[in-house]
Design an enzyme around this catalytic site. Structure first.
Site, short mmCIF file in Angstrom:
data_model
loop_
_atom_site.label_atom_id
_atom_site.label_comp_id
_atom_site.label_asym_id
_atom_site.label_seq_id
_atom_site.Cartn_x
_atom_site.Cartn_y
_atom_site.Cartn_z
N HIS A 88 1.15 -1.01 -0.38
CA HIS A 88 0.15 -0.38 0.26
C HIS A 88 1.03 1.03 -0.09
O HIS A 88 0.31 1.77 -0.27
CB HIS A 88 -1.22 0.17 0.93
CG HIS A 88 -0.55 0.22 2.55
ND1 HIS A 88 -0.07 -0.54 3.23
CD2 HIS A 88 -0.49 1.08 3.25
CE1 HIS A 88 0.42 -0.52 4.93
NE2 HIS A 88 0.50 1.26 4.07
N ASP A 225 0.74 -7.92 1.67
CA ASP A 225 1.29 -5.89 2.13
C ASP A 225 2.84 -6.38 1.51
O ASP A 225 2.95 -5.66 2.41
CB ASP A 225 0.66 -5.84 2.68
CG ASP A 225 0.20 -3.99 2.78
OD1 ASP A 225 0.56 -3.12 2.21
OD2 ASP A 225 -0.26 -3.22 3.39
N SER A 661 4.47 1.92 8.86
CA SER A 661 3.59 1.52 7.98
C SER A 661 4.67 0.66 7.35
O SER A 661 5.60 1.93 6.19
CB SER A 661 2.85 1.66 6.82
OG SER A 661 1.48 1.57 6.94
#
Length: 726
Positions: A88, A225, A661
């Site tokens: 992402h 991810d 992240s």
């Protein structure tokens, strides 16, 4: 200050951070590198096999392998500048190159060789921290309490700009001054700014976003991810713009990738750049955020999602253009929903009022505490004032919700700022910012369309028009001609004129206007530019008021934070700094949990869980070859015997937040065992209030990453490039 920034000395910010020694529950907190030697014993007791003393050195292993992408974290995993991060985090670059005829979002992207790697989206960066220095005295020293708030704000801003300018005399570097403990201390961090970033590999959305917005912030997750960039520099090894002459960057250190991974209870450590937490916010701020701002933001997000989905149908090029914005709005909305639910279950607002009262009682017990007690009262009054201003102009900010209007306002502000000497310009409009400014203008092409932009602007104006006069801005109403917008049809027709007569949709024209004068833009035929010029003065009045409030906060907030530090020290507790986008370390164990009665989280999810979820319809539509290999239990060398499968995602008790992240998750030896990507929905309120029972962080397991690369996407050349530890 040219050359490497000096290491932080033991003193200043390092001294106050060192009070973590002896902390009984060290796993709460996102620690700065200089804190880690002070908690060396706890790190070793938790399972770390590396020397904790080396973790304080930004230029040593493993810290030097961890980088920032300017919003996400990442790490080097090869000597040739290969960077791994979350899917992402790289998805904007995938979207930038996607079109209906080659939809990399749907199909995934894998370069067959370095020569086929694609430029990342304009403005993409890899920031490598190379040094840090305590600059508290240079930023806030010598400023007496009698200095007017607006002057205080300006002096401190000018000092920070001067420090960064001097630091950046080294070509190819970017420097930043960050506040710790509400401005009690300041640190200057110096980064190598790598500008040539290329997309190497990103799995299809059906792997990298498996579960989509439905599973977002939820456990169990089965999301791959992960994605890869590569950093390039000039043949001389210096940062440079994209060029075919550039060569892969050679990092000082990179991470080995573990194919053995971890099991339940294993030690883990994540290193990254968490964006922000608010664990010391006062009750007045917490109450405003949870009782007013979050509910209002959730409603606006739902409405904006509906507008985009209606204006950009599924499967169209418009949906590809707006997929990143949709994902971002969805992500923020679910986060806010989780914040509200977590605050309700933990009685956050009530408990924060109790904490404030207890602190005030402790302060008042000291005979000489009257000035400090008064400062805390004034800080609360300032917070109430700021909240009121935010509420007043909430709908006006929404009414400016056109991307082209935003471009026009930025261009006009740039024109005004460029009339000043560079040192006097606002941050974001100095010469050091112009390259990023230009690249931001360039990115608009793949994330904009007039029909969707107009629909969003109409929606924003729809919320603004019913507001009372005191919540509106006369200059905006007059310039836009809102008195004549008697109904939706009239408003729509008026906005049509804006899009029919704008020149801002042309990239070259946008870039050329960066050199225009304010007079030229104010008299330009483009209606967006004229509107931007018309509202500039009134917008600056509000900005001036905001700067005055910031100047008041620069006096009051450090006093409050010093009170917090002293109070918690008197109780044998540690005060750690809120996250602020600087490098932090968090550590703990692989751990499932039970965030509420009857709800049990296992620590790992399995490859076969994808089969249980898969419906063949997005977002549960894994590639056919993945389903085939999962049914055949083709685990290869990546099977975890304790679960009898390939682990897909795993949970830990790490303390993390947005910006983490892509943070590399390391085992006791500093090998990569996963990538941090989100917390659970029950965890998000830990931005405000850490709860060890509910705080869990989700990671993608390196065994699943390697399994996908080997078995599904045939990314063997990348596996061969990395050092994979069996």
């Amino acid at each position: 200050m040219a050359g490497p920034v000096r290491p932080l000395a033991v003193g200043g910010v390092a001294a106050i951070l060192a009070i973590v020694a002896g902390q009984p529950h060290a796993r709460e907190g996102m620690f700065t590198p200089e804190q880690l030697p002070a908690i060396a014993k706890d790190l070793r007791d938790a399972g770390l096999k590396l020397d904790p003393a080396t973790l304080g050195d930004l230029t040593a292993f493993p810290m030097a392998a961890v980088v920032s992408l300017g919003g996400c974290s990442a790490s080097f995993v090869s000597p040739d500048g290969l960077v791994v991060t979350n899917h992402h985090c790289a998805r904007g670059s995938v979207q930038f190159h996607s079109k209906p005829e080659h939809n990399y979002l749907e199909d995934g992207f894998l370069a067959a060789s370095m020569a086929e790697e694609l430029p990342a989206s304009p403005g993409s960066r890899v920031f490598v921290a190379v040094g840090a220095e305590d600059v508290t005295e240079q930023v806030s020293g010598g400023l007496g309490p009698a200095l007017p708030p607006r002057d205080r704000f300006q002096v401190m801003q000018d000092r920070r700009k001067a420090l960064m300018k001097e630091c950046e005399t080294d070509t190819g570097h970017r420097c930043r001054v960050s506040a710790f403990f509400g401005g009690l201390h300041y640190k200057l961090v110096k980064y190598l700014e790598i500008r040539d970033v290329r997309l190497v590999y990103a799995p299809a959305d059906a792997i990298g976003r498996y579960g989509g917005d439905i599973d977002n912030w939820r456990w169990p997750r089965h999301t791959g991810d992960f994605a890869f960039y590569r950093a390039y520099v000039s043949p001389q090894g210096e940062p440079a713009d994209h060029s075919t002459d550039n060569v892969p960057y050679q990092p000082a250190h990179f991470l080995a990738v573990s194919a053995a991974g971890l099991d339940d209870g294993g030690f883990v450590m994540a290193i990254g750049y968490p964006g922000g937490t608010s664990r010391y916010a006062r009750h007045v701020t917490v109450e405003n955020r949870f009782e007013r701002e979050y509910p209002r933001a959730i409603k606006r997000s739902r409405d904006r999602i509906a507008v985009i989905e209606a204006a950009a149908p599924e499967g169209s090029d418009l949906r590809i253009r707006y997929t990143g914005q949709l994902a971002g709005i969805n992500n923020g909305m679910k986060n806010a929903e989780g914040q509200l639910e977590g605050a309700r279950r933990q009685r956050l607002v009530e408990r924060r009022a109790q904490r404030d009262a207890a602190l005030y009682e402790w302060v008042a017990a000291d005979e000489g505490s009257a000035p400090l007690a008064q400062a805390i009262r004034e800080y609360d009054a300032l917070a109430r004032e700021s909240a009121e201003v935010s509420r007043r102009y909430y709908y006006y900010n929404g009414a400016r919700g056109s991307q082209l209007f935003d471009v026009a306002r930025r261009l006009y502000r740039l024109a005004r700022e460029q009339q000043k000497p560079d040192a006097e310009r606002e941050p974001g409009y100095q010469r050091r910012d112009l390259r990023s400014f230009r690249q931001r203008l360039s990115r608009l092409d793949r994330g904009y369309h007039a029909s969707v932009d107009k629909a969003l602007w109409m929606h924003g104006l729809g919320g603004y028009l019913p507001q009372p006069t005191e919540n509106r801005v006369a200059a905006f109403d007059e310039a836009l001609g809102l008195a004549e917008a008697t109904d939706d049809a009239a408003l729509s027709s008026m906005l049509d004129g804006y899009y029919a007569n704008t020149v801002l949709e042309d990239r070259d024209t946008r870039l050329a206007l960066m050199d225009a004068t304010p007079e030229a833009l104010g008299e330009h035929a483009d209606p967006f530019l004229r509107l931007a010029a018309a509202v500039y003065d009134s917008d600056m009045e509000r900005e001036e008021a905001s700067k005055t409030r910031s100047g008041r906060s620069n006096v009051l907030l450090p006093q409050y934070m010093q009170a917090i530090i002293d109070w918690q020290r008197s109780q044998g507790r540690t005060t750690y700094p809120d996250a602020n986008g600087t490098l932090r370390v968090t550590y703990g164990t692989v751990l499932g949990g039970s965030p509420m009665d009857g709800l049990v989280y296992e620590p790992f999810t399995r490859l076969e869980g994808i089969l249980e979820k898969d419906s063949g319809m997005s977002p549960f539509n894994a590639p056919a070859r993945l389903l085939e290999r999962a049914r055949a239990k083709d685990h290869g060398t990546y099977r975890l015997e304790s679960i009898g499968s390939v682990p897909v995602n795993f949970l830990t008790d790490l303390d993390s937040t947005g910006g983490n992240s892509g943070s590399p998750t390391l085992n006791a030896h500093g090998e990569l065992v996963g990538l941090l990507f989100y917390g659970t929905l029950e965890s998000v309120v830990s931005d405000w209030d850490f709860n060890p029972r509910t705080t869990r962080t989700i990671h993608v397991d390196t065994r699943y990453m390697l399994w996908v690369m080997e078995k599904i996407d045939a990314a063997d050349w990348l596996i061969d490039e990395m050092t994979v530890v069996p």
